[in-house]
Scaffold this active site. Structure first.
Site, PDB file in Angstrom:
ATOM      1  N   ASP A   1       0.792  -1.247   0.000  1.00 40.32           N
ATOM      2  CA  ASP A   1       0.000   0.000   0.000  1.00 40.32           C
ATOM      3  C   ASP A   1       0.824   1.297   0.000  1.00 40.32           C
ATOM      4  O   ASP A   1       0.449   2.263   0.688  1.00 40.32           O
ATOM      5  CB  ASP A   1      -0.969   0.015   1.195  1.00 40.32           C
ATOM      6  CG  ASP A   1      -1.959  -1.130   1.165  1.00 40.32           C
ATOM      7  OD1 ASP A   1      -1.898  -1.946   0.229  1.00 40.32           O
ATOM      8  OD2 ASP A   1      -2.798  -1.218   2.086  1.00 40.32           O
TER       9      ASP A   1
ATOM     10  N   GLU B   1      -4.684  -0.767  -1.312  1.00 38.99           N
ATOM     11  CA  GLU B   1      -6.004  -0.812  -0.667  1.00 38.99           C
ATOM     12  C   GLU B   1      -6.936   0.119  -1.421  1.00 38.99           C
ATOM     13  O   GLU B   1      -6.564   1.265  -1.712  1.00 38.99           O
ATOM     14  CB  GLU B   1      -5.901  -0.371   0.806  1.00 38.99           C
ATOM     15  CG  GLU B   1      -7.256  -0.443   1.520  1.00 38.99           C
ATOM     16  CD  GLU B   1      -7.191  -0.002   2.983  1.00 38.99           C
ATOM     17  OE1 GLU B   1      -6.085   0.146   3.530  1.00 38.99           O
ATOM     18  OE2 GLU B   1      -8.275   0.208   3.567  1.00 38.99           O
TER      19      GLU B   1
ATOM     20  N   LYS C   1      -6.749  -4.791  -3.105  1.00 35.04           N
ATOM     21  CA  LYS C   1      -7.382  -5.454  -1.956  1.00 35.04           C
ATOM     22  C   LYS C   1      -8.402  -4.516  -1.320  1.00 35.04           C
ATOM     23  O   LYS C   1      -8.148  -3.313  -1.180  1.00 35.04           O
ATOM     24  CB  LYS C   1      -6.310  -5.861  -0.938  1.00 35.04           C
ATOM     25  CG  LYS C   1      -5.487  -4.716  -0.342  1.00 35.04           C
ATOM     26  CD  LYS C   1      -4.327  -5.285   0.468  1.00 35.04           C
ATOM     27  CE  LYS C   1      -3.535  -4.224   1.188  1.00 35.04           C
ATOM     28  NZ  LYS C   1      -4.246  -3.505   2.236  1.00 35.04           N
TER      29      LYS C   1
ATOM     30  N   LYS D   1      -7.591  -4.657   4.872  1.00 38.56           N
ATOM     31  CA  LYS D   1      -6.257  -4.338   5.379  1.00 38.56           C
ATOM     32  C   LYS D   1      -5.287  -5.476   5.063  1.00 38.56           C
ATOM     33  O   LYS D   1      -4.156  -5.231   4.653  1.00 38.56           O
ATOM     34  CB  LYS D   1      -6.316  -4.079   6.898  1.00 38.56           C
ATOM     35  CG  LYS D   1      -7.323  -3.001   7.323  1.00 38.56           C
ATOM     36  CD  LYS D   1      -7.119  -1.679   6.609  1.00 38.56           C
ATOM     37  CE  LYS D   1      -8.098  -0.620   7.114  1.00 38.56           C
ATOM     38  NZ  LYS D   1      -8.074   0.597   6.266  1.00 38.56           N
TER      39      LYS D   1
ATOM     40  N   CYS E   1      -1.994  -2.322   7.784  1.00 37.69           N
ATOM     41  CA  CYS E   1      -1.985  -3.281   6.664  1.00 37.69           C
ATOM     42  C   CYS E   1      -0.769  -4.187   6.662  1.00 37.69           C
ATOM     43  O   CYS E   1      -0.855  -5.344   6.233  1.00 37.69           O
ATOM     44  CB  CYS E   1      -2.138  -2.529   5.355  1.00 37.69           C
ATOM     45  SG  CYS E   1      -3.796  -1.826   5.195  1.00 37.69           S
TER      46      CYS E   1
HETATM   47  N1  TIU Z   1      -2.619   0.432   4.253  1.00 40.61           N
HETATM   48  C1  TIU Z   1      -3.059   0.691   5.487  1.00 40.61           C
HETATM   49  O1  TIU Z   1      -2.342   0.536   6.464  1.00 40.61           O
HETATM   50  N2  TIU Z   1      -4.346   1.213   5.603  1.00 40.61           N
HETATM   51  C2  TIU Z   1      -4.732   2.050   6.596  1.00 40.61           C
HETATM   52  O2  TIU Z   1      -5.875   2.461   6.662  1.00 40.61           O
HETATM   53  N3  TIU Z   1      -3.768   2.425   7.515  1.00 40.61           N
HETATM   54  C3  TIU Z   1      -3.872   3.320   8.522  1.00 40.61           C
HETATM   55  O3  TIU Z   1      -2.945   3.423   9.327  1.00 40.61           O
HETATM   56  N4  TIU Z   1      -4.945   4.077   8.593  1.00 40.61           N
END
Ligand code: TIU
Length: 223
Positions: free
Chosen positions: A26, A74, A132, A135, A165
């Site tokens: 991500d 994500e 995806k 998470k 994630c």
């Molecule tokens: N990729 C990921 O970690 N998604 C999140 O929403 N992370 C946060 O820390 N918000």
């Protein structure tokens, strides 16, 4: 069978590089640049920037070594049909929710500028990109199928955020039998104490979920 030893905690780990993939979680504009999902959740996105250069260095080394490289993103369908109501309700204020118009297009929606991977880590031809909805990178994706088809057993894991994630994916991977080596300086969190705790939880109890290493150690193993 090119075996490599990676210096790590709680102890070094030996991996067959032909069965090792680099998994970059991500590293999207939505999390790392202003105007995206991360900022909409109330975070200072500058906190994630230190992970970019180490990730770039490991990515270059992995490409040189011919490792399978997999990127994840994500995000959601433009009609938001794959967003659970409970996810929509959490975090961001109305007007800054998933699907709302943000500074980089609709927030956390596939195909929008903010959903894309940041320029310094942009995928090249032959690298898989896993979209995806959650998470964890295994949930509702074909990641496991791709790894099995390539006989991957070991994952070098980078990305953001450490405790969200990255941790979710490492936990999913550990239950599926993968050796996860998380590269600490290639990961980041909006919360430094969560970054530290997220890494500590992975390597505690003899490596309950995996190993924690760093970019330099991974690059030494790939050299
Ligand atoms: N990729 C990921 O970690 N998604 C999140 O929403 N992370 C946060 O820390 N918000």
């Amino acid at each position: 069978m090119p075996l490599a030893t990676i210096a790590a905690e709680p102890h070094q780990v030996v991996v067959d590089l032909d069965r090792t993939a680099l998994l970059i979680i991500d590293m999207q504009r939505d999390f790392l640049e202003p105007g995206g999902f991360g900022e909409a959740l109330g975070n200072d996105v500058a906190a994630l920037m230190p992970a970019i250069a180490p990730c770039q260095a490991v990515l270059a080394a992995a490409r040189r070594r011919g490792l399978l490289v997999i990127h994840t993103r994500e995000g959601h369908r433009s009609d938001l049909s794959d967003v659970p109501a409970a996810k929509m309700e959490r975090g961001a204020r109305p007007g800054l929710r998933i699907g709302d118009a943000g500074g980089m297009g609709r927030i956390l929606v596939r195909g929008e500028p903010g959903h894309d991977i940041i320029a310094p880590l942009y995928p090249v031809a032959g690298e898989a990109v896993i979209d995806k909805p959650g998470k964890g990178a295994f949930y509702q994706t074909d990641l496991e199928l791709i790894l099995r088809n390539r006989a991957v057993e070991n994952l070098l894991v980078c990305g953001v955020t450490t405790e969200v994630c990255v941790n979710s994916t490492v936990r999913e991977a550990a239950d599926r039998g993968y050796r996860c080596v998380v590269l600490a300086d290639c990961c980041a969190s909006y919360f430094p104490h969560f970054h530290a705790a997220g890494l500590a939880m992975i390597k505690a109890q003899g490596g309950i979920f995996g190993w924690v290493s760093a970019a330099a150690a991974a690059m030494a193993a790939l050299a």
